[in-house]
Design a protein around this motif. Structure first.
Motif, PDB file in Angstrom:
ATOM      1  N   GLY A  68     -28.647  19.696 -80.317  1.00  0.00           N
ATOM      2  CA  GLY A  68     -28.586  20.550 -81.319  1.00  0.00           C
ATOM      3  C   GLY A  68     -30.380  21.374 -81.771  1.00  0.00           C
ATOM      4  N   ASP A 118     -25.542  18.904 -94.682  1.00  0.00           N
ATOM      5  CA  ASP A 118     -24.957  20.100 -93.695  1.00  0.00           C
ATOM      6  C   ASP A 118     -25.185  21.285 -94.540  1.00  0.00           C
ATOM      7  OD1 ASP A 118     -23.513  18.643 -91.994  1.00  0.00           O
ATOM      8  OD2 ASP A 118     -21.890  18.232 -93.583  1.00  0.00           O
ATOM      9  N   TYR A 131     -20.598  24.364 -90.690  1.00  0.00           N
ATOM     10  CA  TYR A 131     -20.103  23.596 -89.453  1.00  0.00           C
ATOM     11  C   TYR A 131     -18.393  23.593 -89.331  1.00  0.00           C
ATOM     12  CZ  TYR A 131     -18.462  19.612 -92.259  1.00  0.00           C
ATOM     13  OH  TYR A 131     -17.643  18.616 -93.006  1.00  0.00           O
ATOM     14  N   THR A 134     -17.945  28.350 -88.131  1.00  0.00           N
ATOM     15  CA  THR A 134     -19.154  28.721 -87.597  1.00  0.00           C
ATOM     16  C   THR A 134     -19.635  30.052 -87.310  1.00  0.00           C
ATOM     17  OG1 THR A 134     -18.292  28.354 -85.185  1.00  0.00           O
ATOM     18  CG2 THR A 134     -19.096  26.495 -86.583  1.00  0.00           C
ATOM     19  N   SER A 143     -25.867  26.802 -86.027  1.00  0.00           N
ATOM     20  CA  SER A 143     -25.748  25.791 -84.856  1.00  0.00           C
ATOM     21  C   SER A 143     -24.832  24.536 -85.044  1.00  0.00           C
ATOM     22  CB  SER A 143     -27.249  25.590 -84.786  1.00  0.00           C
ATOM     23  OG  SER A 143     -27.813  24.839 -85.961  1.00  0.00           O
ATOM     24  N   ASP A 145     -23.488  21.013 -85.661  1.00  0.00           N
ATOM     25  CA  ASP A 145     -23.726  20.138 -86.974  1.00  0.00           C
ATOM     26  C   ASP A 145     -24.468  19.004 -86.320  1.00  0.00           C
ATOM     27  OD1 ASP A 145     -23.342  18.749 -89.183  1.00  0.00           O
ATOM     28  OD2 ASP A 145     -21.357  17.977 -88.715  1.00  0.00           O
ATOM     29  N   GLY A 151     -32.383  16.925 -88.204  1.00  0.00           N
ATOM     30  CA  GLY A 151     -32.028  18.440 -88.181  1.00  0.00           C
ATOM     31  C   GLY A 151     -32.827  18.746 -86.909  1.00  0.00           C
ATOM     32  N   GLU A 153     -30.610  22.398 -88.698  1.00  0.00           N
ATOM     33  CA  GLU A 153     -29.571  22.969 -88.578  1.00  0.00           C
ATOM     34  C   GLU A 153     -29.933  24.545 -88.972  1.00  0.00           C
ATOM     35  OE1 GLU A 153     -26.157  21.582 -90.664  1.00  0.00           O
ATOM     36  OE2 GLU A 153     -26.056  19.669 -89.674  1.00  0.00           O
TER      37      GLU A 153
END
Length: 226
Positions: A68, A118, A131, A134, A143, A145, A151, A153
């Motif tokens: 991620g 989140d 998430y 999306t 992006s 989760d 992170g 995100e």
């Protein structure tokens, strides 16, 4: 917090200390690269991000922390590469160019392992990107989760509709909270990202399970106009 205050040399020093303590985690190197960019050392920042992607990591570390992070790092590489005069010869051409600039970029980072926070962004039409949802009708996307590590995100939209955007987080807590206290998040809000008119706001906030949340568990942490 040092980045939020604009104390960039001190932030860079702190990031280098973190690398000494946590050299096995990719986020340590990303933080140092962002601190270099803040300090105006953009070529070093670009080289550091490129090296971070190429660095070999232990399989367990890669599975827990690196998944991620690549999307955010490639975006940051492209933003730096757009700077006139920088040497991009060492960067894999497949990473360049991405579709830059973008009207809005929001990045959520946090400072504690085994934490799930989140990112949710609601656009002026009332549609929320997360998430669970999306991609939005106006072109926003988020992006992957990340449920472990730190992170980031990332939310981005190429052509944003004008109006108010609201940023929420869902803080699920973490297994270290009794030892280290609650997690602290750093929210980076960019408008006109990778453009000469780019503006940035940093929001550093310590989370607490007692913070007022809506019925869906979301805590509002920022809003901005585009």
């Amino acid at each position: 917090r040092l980045r939020e205050y604009g104390a960039y040399p001190l932030a860079l020093h702190a990031c280098r200390q973190v690398i000494r303590w946590r050299p096995q985690e990719p986020q340590s190197y990303r933080d140092q690269a962002l601190a270099l960019a803040d300090a105006g050392r953009r070529q070093e920042a670009l080289d550091s991000l490129r090296a971070m992607l190429a660095r070999p990591y232990d399989r367990q570390i890669a599975q827990r922390f690196a998944r991620g992070i690549e999307e955010a790092v490639v975006t940051e590489i492209n933003q730096l590469a757009a700077t006139a005069g920088l040497d991009t010869s060492g960067i894999d051409r497949r990473l360049l160019p991405r579709s830059m600039p973008v009207d809005i970029r929001v990045v959520l980072n946090w400072n504690m392992n085994n934490t799930d926070i989140d990112l949710h962004v609601t656009d002026p039409t009332g549609e929320t990107c997360s998430y669970q949802h999306t991609a939005t009708a106006t072109g926003g996307r988020i992006s992957r989760d990340i449920t472990q590590g730190y992170g980031p995100e990332q939310f981005m939209i190429k052509k944003a509709v004008p109006g108010k955007y609201e940023v929420f987080v869902n803080y699920y807590g973490d297994s270290q909270v009794k030892i280290s206290g609650p997690s602290t998040l750093l929210l980076e809000i960019y408008t006109r990202y990778a453009d000469k008119q780019q503006k940035r706001e940093l929001v550093c906030l310590q989370m607490d399970k007692e913070m007022k949340a809506g019925a869906n568990g979301l805590v509002k942490v920022a809003e901005f106009e585009f």
